[in-house]
Write a protein that holds these residues in place. Sequence first.
Motif, PDB file in Angstrom:
ATOM      1  N   ALA A 177       7.204  12.330 -13.588  1.00  0.00           N
ATOM      2  CA  ALA A 177       7.821  13.077 -14.506  1.00  0.00           C
ATOM      3  C   ALA A 177       8.945  11.904 -15.140  1.00  0.00           C
ATOM      4  N   GLY A 178       9.253  11.037 -14.251  1.00  0.00           N
ATOM      5  CA  GLY A 178      10.494  10.002 -14.460  1.00  0.00           C
ATOM      6  C   GLY A 178      11.887  10.723 -14.155  1.00  0.00           C
ATOM      7  N   ARG A 179      11.951  11.626 -13.317  1.00  0.00           N
ATOM      8  CA  ARG A 179      13.127  12.648 -13.119  1.00  0.00           C
ATOM      9  C   ARG A 179      13.797  11.743 -12.110  1.00  0.00           C
ATOM     10  N   ARG A 180      15.179  12.080 -11.858  1.00  0.00           N
ATOM     11  CA  ARG A 180      15.900  11.545 -10.896  1.00  0.00           C
ATOM     12  C   ARG A 180      15.514  12.274  -9.583  1.00  0.00           C
ATOM     13  N   THR A 181      15.450  11.602  -8.414  1.00  0.00           N
ATOM     14  CA  THR A 181      15.046  12.280  -7.163  1.00  0.00           C
ATOM     15  C   THR A 181      15.824  11.496  -6.178  1.00  0.00           C
ATOM     16  N   ARG A 182      16.075  12.028  -4.985  1.00  0.00           N
ATOM     17  CA  ARG A 182      17.004  11.275  -3.761  1.00  0.00           C
ATOM     18  C   ARG A 182      15.691  10.624  -3.069  1.00  0.00           C
ATOM     19  N   LEU A 183      14.706  10.867  -3.005  1.00  0.00           N
ATOM     20  CA  LEU A 183      13.549  10.473  -2.013  1.00  0.00           C
ATOM     21  C   LEU A 183      12.494   9.895  -3.034  1.00  0.00           C
ATOM     22  N   THR A 184      11.815   8.819  -2.557  1.00  0.00           N
ATOM     23  CA  THR A 184      10.599   8.176  -3.252  1.00  0.00           C
ATOM     24  C   THR A 184       9.471   8.122  -2.433  1.00  0.00           C
ATOM     25  N   PRO A 185       8.506   7.900  -2.982  1.00  0.00           N
ATOM     26  CA  PRO A 185       7.083   7.788  -2.281  1.00  0.00           C
ATOM     27  C   PRO A 185       7.141   6.475  -1.342  1.00  0.00           C
ATOM     28  N   ARG A 186       6.401   6.548  -0.381  1.00  0.00           N
ATOM     29  CA  ARG A 186       6.400   5.420   0.517  1.00  0.00           C
ATOM     30  C   ARG A 186       5.982   4.279  -0.530  1.00  0.00           C
ATOM     31  N   PRO A 187       6.282   3.149  -0.012  1.00  0.00           N
ATOM     32  CA  PRO A 187       5.993   1.737  -0.877  1.00  0.00           C
ATOM     33  C   PRO A 187       4.544   1.631  -0.936  1.00  0.00           C
ATOM     34  N   VAL A 188       3.634   1.863  -0.170  1.00  0.00           N
ATOM     35  CA  VAL A 188       2.279   1.845  -0.386  1.00  0.00           C
ATOM     36  C   VAL A 188       1.801   2.725  -1.393  1.00  0.00           C
ATOM     37  N   ILE A 189       2.102   3.944  -1.484  1.00  0.00           N
ATOM     38  CA  ILE A 189       1.669   4.924  -2.359  1.00  0.00           C
ATOM     39  C   ILE A 189       2.362   4.758  -3.489  1.00  0.00           C
ATOM     40  N   GLY A 190       3.770   4.564  -3.726  1.00  0.00           N
ATOM     41  CA  GLY A 190       4.521   4.297  -5.041  1.00  0.00           C
ATOM     42  C   GLY A 190       3.640   3.042  -5.753  1.00  0.00           C
ATOM     43  N   GLN A 191       3.499   1.939  -5.050  1.00  0.00           N
ATOM     44  CA  GLN A 191       2.732   0.918  -5.664  1.00  0.00           C
ATOM     45  C   GLN A 191       1.312   1.131  -6.186  1.00  0.00           C
ATOM     46  N   SER A 192       0.840   1.864  -5.412  1.00  0.00           N
ATOM     47  CA  SER A 192      -0.688   2.844  -5.923  1.00  0.00           C
ATOM     48  C   SER A 192      -0.477   3.177  -7.029  1.00  0.00           C
ATOM     49  N   TRP A 193       0.527   4.360  -7.118  1.00  0.00           N
ATOM     50  CA  TRP A 193       0.815   5.269  -8.478  1.00  0.00           C
ATOM     51  C   TRP A 193       1.066   4.167  -9.762  1.00  0.00           C
ATOM     52  N   GLU A 194       1.887   3.073  -9.481  1.00  0.00           N
ATOM     53  CA  GLU A 194       1.941   2.307 -10.556  1.00  0.00           C
ATOM     54  C   GLU A 194       0.805   1.775 -11.008  1.00  0.00           C
ATOM     55  N   ARG A 195      -0.284   1.239 -10.217  1.00  0.00           N
ATOM     56  CA  ARG A 195      -1.468   0.462 -10.534  1.00  0.00           C
ATOM     57  C   ARG A 195      -2.294   1.658 -11.077  1.00  0.00           C
ATOM     58  N   VAL A 196      -2.476   2.770 -10.639  1.00  0.00           N
ATOM     59  CA  VAL A 196      -3.333   3.890 -11.167  1.00  0.00           C
ATOM     60  C   VAL A 196      -2.728   4.241 -12.994  1.00  0.00           C
ATOM     61  N   ARG A 197      -1.487   4.714 -12.850  1.00  0.00           N
ATOM     62  CA  ARG A 197      -0.896   4.687 -14.184  1.00  0.00           C
ATOM     63  C   ARG A 197      -1.169   3.824 -15.163  1.00  0.00           C
ATOM     64  N   ARG A 198      -1.144   2.577 -14.672  1.00  0.00           N
ATOM     65  CA  ARG A 198      -1.446   1.321 -15.637  1.00  0.00           C
ATOM     66  C   ARG A 198      -3.230   1.512 -16.111  1.00  0.00           C
ATOM     67  N   SER A 199      -4.030   2.012 -15.106  1.00  0.00           N
ATOM     68  CA  SER A 199      -5.322   2.034 -15.302  1.00  0.00           C
ATOM     69  C   SER A 199      -5.511   3.346 -16.128  1.00  0.00           C
TER      70      SER A 199
END
Length: 435
Positions: free
Chosen positions: A38-60
């Motif tokens: 949702a693009g909201r502020r959060t104190r934690l992020t997904p692991r890098p391998v997951i966050g990078q995957s989410w970025e690729r998937v959103r672009r797809s």
Amino acid sequence: MSAGGPVAKAPVDVTRLAAVDAARAARLLDEVRAATLAGRRTRLTPRPVIGQSWERVRRSGVDPEHDVRAGLLTREELERRRAASPLRHVLPVLREGLLSVADVAHHIMVVADADGRVLWREGHPSVLRRADGLGFELGADWREDVVGTNGVGTPAVVRRPVQVFAAEHFVRSHTTWTCTGAPVTDPRDGRLLGVVDVSGPLRTMHPATLAWVDSVAKLAEARLRELHLASLERLRAVAAPMLARLEGRAAVVDRDGWTAAVAGMPYAPRIALPKSPSPGPGWLPALGVCTLEPVADGWLVRAGAEPDPDDGARIVLDLTGPRRWTVAVTGSAGSWTHGLSPRHAELLYLLAAAPAGRTAAELAGEVFGDPARTVTVRAEMSRIRRYLGAFLDHRPYRFGADTEVRVLLPDDPRDLLPHSTAPTVLRGRGTPPGA
């Protein structure tokens, strides 16, 4: 991903938390997923391998709120792919290493090909039925850019084992599931053959599953290596008396070009053959003009005169695909195309980005972050020179001065060689090194 800029403190430590309290880990991941998407502020992020995957998937264009059910393979196409897959030879290894534990622990074992298509699926009956409800069926397409972050498609992209725990899945309906997948590569050339995955309901999974699945995948690769060496030994027994009767330069290779024996020429582990070789005269990059004759399980290659370096050659390095890359050469003697392993695609991109060349130490620093790993770099460059030969110089490594080099890149720079962490590749993606 937040419009307000990066505000998160640290990635979620899934491994440690899930080992202690899987339910709490799942709740926390669900919060992180919801906030991040949702693009909201959060104190934690997904692991890098997951966050990078989410970025690729959103672009797809994958919708995180809706399942995507790609059409299943027909029974005929499924059987054709099974028969063509080298993974059929290591099913006993995978079953012995995974199925007995998977069945007791209410998991299933899934084996997919390099295209993300599920070719085999075995395990606990109740879990198989649940998998049906997710579209995790025989013949289904589980590429990352089709169904989102998952234990089949994501390891195929990043070329390393990945556990996708609960809400680390991109699509909501998958978040009650946990998948652990490891790529299986061809031990001869690093080509991706497929992914082996262990999946099941969230409550049945454990972080140690990642090491377990990876170990079994490596056993499968070791078995493929043994089978290849045994097949070459059988071909060598046929080749030796045949070559003893011939004059000039000749070699006997298997159907993929791996060398069983040579006569009158230096030994090379592999001779690059055309994609669909046929008997008769032709041109091979390593040998020049030659003749191919079929022999049992391979080819007799009879070479003509020593080839000269090809002036004015044109090389096209195609890095547009998310999982497959090629180098194509066009010269006065003909044209040919060669598939690249992830490491070779990475090294050739680095050389294309540095026309003046790079030393072995510079390449080692780029690829491994350690300039001392020159032995590994030299070994890989030696393998590249077996098919690019006269088109590459060394000391430093670079493309020949008379060679035109063109690099085809993905439409979105962020999709460039997603497995690579080399700083030059990261800059090509528009990602600052260390980000």
